[in-house]
Write a protein that holds these residues in place. Structure first.
Motif, short mmCIF file in Angstrom:
data_model
loop_
_atom_site.label_atom_id
_atom_site.label_comp_id
_atom_site.label_asym_id
_atom_site.label_seq_id
_atom_site.Cartn_x
_atom_site.Cartn_y
_atom_site.Cartn_z
N LYS A 14 -26.67 -24.40 -15.32
CA LYS A 14 -27.04 -24.20 -16.73
C LYS A 14 -27.32 -22.74 -17.03
O LYS A 14 -26.96 -22.22 -18.09
CB LYS A 14 -28.25 -25.07 -17.08
N GLU A 15 -27.98 -22.05 -16.10
CA GLU A 15 -28.29 -20.63 -16.31
C GLU A 15 -27.02 -19.78 -16.29
O GLU A 15 -26.87 -18.85 -17.07
CB GLU A 15 -29.29 -20.14 -15.26
N ILE A 16 -26.10 -20.12 -15.38
CA ILE A 16 -24.83 -19.40 -15.34
C ILE A 16 -24.03 -19.65 -16.62
O ILE A 16 -23.47 -18.73 -17.22
CB ILE A 16 -24.01 -19.81 -14.09
N GLN A 17 -23.99 -20.90 -17.06
CA GLN A 17 -23.30 -21.23 -18.31
C GLN A 17 -23.91 -20.49 -19.50
O GLN A 17 -23.18 -20.00 -20.37
CB GLN A 17 -23.35 -22.74 -18.54
N LYS A 18 -25.22 -20.41 -19.51
CA LYS A 18 -25.91 -19.69 -20.60
C LYS A 18 -25.50 -18.23 -20.63
O LYS A 18 -25.18 -17.67 -21.69
CB LYS A 18 -27.42 -19.82 -20.42
N LYS A 19 -25.48 -17.60 -19.46
CA LYS A 19 -25.13 -16.18 -19.39
C LYS A 19 -23.68 -15.95 -19.84
O LYS A 19 -23.39 -15.05 -20.64
CB LYS A 19 -25.34 -15.66 -17.97
N TYR A 20 -22.76 -16.77 -19.35
CA TYR A 20 -21.35 -16.53 -19.65
C TYR A 20 -20.93 -17.06 -21.02
O TYR A 20 -19.91 -16.62 -21.56
CB TYR A 20 -20.46 -17.02 -18.50
N THR A 21 -21.73 -17.93 -21.60
CA THR A 21 -21.54 -18.28 -23.01
C THR A 21 -21.82 -17.05 -23.87
O THR A 21 -21.09 -16.76 -24.83
CB THR A 21 -22.49 -19.43 -23.42
N GLU A 22 -22.83 -16.30 -23.48
CA GLU A 22 -23.16 -15.07 -24.21
C GLU A 22 -22.05 -14.04 -24.07
O GLU A 22 -21.69 -13.36 -25.03
CB GLU A 22 -24.49 -14.51 -23.68
N VAL A 23 -21.49 -13.92 -22.86
CA VAL A 23 -20.39 -12.97 -22.64
C VAL A 23 -19.16 -13.37 -23.47
O VAL A 23 -18.48 -12.52 -24.04
CB VAL A 23 -20.02 -12.89 -21.15
N ALA A 24 -18.91 -14.68 -23.56
CA ALA A 24 -17.76 -15.16 -24.34
C ALA A 24 -17.98 -14.96 -25.83
O ALA A 24 -17.06 -14.56 -26.55
CB ALA A 24 -17.52 -16.65 -24.05
N SER A 25 -19.19 -15.23 -26.29
CA SER A 25 -19.48 -15.21 -27.73
C SER A 25 -19.79 -13.83 -28.27
O SER A 25 -19.52 -13.54 -29.44
CB SER A 25 -20.66 -16.14 -28.02
N ASN A 26 -20.36 -12.97 -27.42
CA ASN A 26 -20.80 -11.64 -27.87
C ASN A 26 -20.36 -10.55 -26.89
O ASN A 26 -21.20 -9.88 -26.28
CB ASN A 26 -22.31 -11.62 -28.03
N PRO A 27 -19.06 -10.36 -26.72
CA PRO A 27 -18.59 -9.39 -25.73
C PRO A 27 -18.94 -7.94 -26.06
O PRO A 27 -18.84 -7.06 -25.19
CB PRO A 27 -17.07 -9.59 -25.72
N GLU A 28 -19.37 -7.71 -27.30
CA GLU A 28 -19.74 -6.34 -27.69
C GLU A 28 -21.11 -5.94 -27.14
O GLU A 28 -21.48 -4.76 -27.16
CB GLU A 28 -19.73 -6.21 -29.21
N LEU A 29 -21.87 -6.90 -26.64
CA LEU A 29 -23.20 -6.61 -26.12
C LEU A 29 -23.12 -5.93 -24.75
O LEU A 29 -22.09 -5.96 -24.08
CB LEU A 29 -24.03 -7.89 -26.00
N THR A 30 -24.24 -5.32 -24.35
CA THR A 30 -24.34 -4.71 -23.02
C THR A 30 -25.02 -5.70 -22.08
O THR A 30 -26.05 -6.27 -22.41
CB THR A 30 -25.17 -3.41 -23.09
N PHE A 31 -24.42 -5.89 -20.92
CA PHE A 31 -24.98 -6.79 -19.91
C PHE A 31 -25.33 -5.98 -18.66
O PHE A 31 -25.02 -4.80 -18.57
CB PHE A 31 -23.97 -7.90 -19.57
N HIS A 32 -25.97 -6.64 -17.68
CA HIS A 32 -26.33 -5.92 -16.46
C HIS A 32 -25.16 -5.85 -15.48
O HIS A 32 -25.32 -5.49 -14.33
CB HIS A 32 -27.57 -6.53 -15.79
N PHE A 33 -23.97 -6.16 -15.99
CA PHE A 33 -22.74 -6.00 -15.21
C PHE A 33 -21.65 -5.50 -16.15
O PHE A 33 -21.70 -5.71 -17.36
CB PHE A 33 -22.31 -7.32 -14.56
#
Length: 201
Positions: A14-33
């Motif tokens: 669930k935590e991995i899905q949450k993180k990569y949902t954010e990457v899919a939905s908001n790719p303009e954001l800055t992540f720790h990778f």
């Protein structure tokens, strides 16, 4: 025999899905990778592999290497992409196998699957399909795949032995595995294994 300490599997997923949902939905954001086109350039994907792909095919890419640097993929072959994410590697593989081949992307995150399916349809890649599933339980028949690719995903799985067993179950005799991933050369402390945040990327 050492016992691996890990977060409860469903919590981890669930935590991995949450993180990569954010990457899919908001790719303009800055992540720790790193992610997106800047990452693909860092990983030295050849320009010709990316030239025909629209921005939405690469903007949520979050791999750790270039699996295509490990060997060839021929027209007509069947390729399985474990942890296909937004479909970047799957779409490159689909171009390589051509209309007589087949590429199957497997991912567990709905937002990534929705994005990859939409982009594949836009590109008219009828040889490419995406299925929901886990690396430890691949929705693919035995001995049906010529090449398995995976990019930064096996390290996220809680049961790596099961993941590799599935790889070898689905590969045809003489099939190939092109794996790009993170490897740790020293023991990981139990406290780190129990930290869900450190498992999610």
């Amino acid at each position: 025999m050492a016992i691996q300490v890990a977060p409860e599997i469903e919590t981890l997923r669930k935590e991995i899905q949450k993180k990569y949902t954010e990457v899919a939905s908001n790719p303009e954001l800055t992540f720790h990778f790193h992610h997106g086109l800047p990452l693909a350039k860092i990983l030295e994907y050849p320009e010709e592999l990316m030239a025909e792909l629209p921005p939405e095919a690469v903007e949520s890419f979050a791999g750790v290497g270039n699996p295509f640097s490990l060997g060839e993929i021929a027209p007509g072959e069947t390729v399985l992409d474990i942890g296909s994410g937004s479909g970047f590697d799957s779409m490159i593989a689909a171009k390589m196998v051509g209309p007589t081949g087949k590429v199957i992307g497997v991912d567990m995150t709905d937002a990534m699957l929705e994005k990859s399916r939409k982009t594949a349809k836009t590109l008219g890649l009828t040889q490419l399909e995406f299925k929901k599933g886990y690396a430890e339980e691949l929705p693919v028949p035995d001995r049906s795949v010529d090449v398995v690719i995976s990019n930064g995903v096996i390290n996220l799985t809680p049961d790596k032995s099961a993941s590799f067993n599935e790889v070898f179950r689905v590969l045809k005799p003489g099939g190939r595995l092109y794996l790009a991933d993170i490897v740790v050369y020293k023991p990981v402390p139990d406290a780190v294994k129990e930290d869900v945040d450190l498992w999610t990327a």
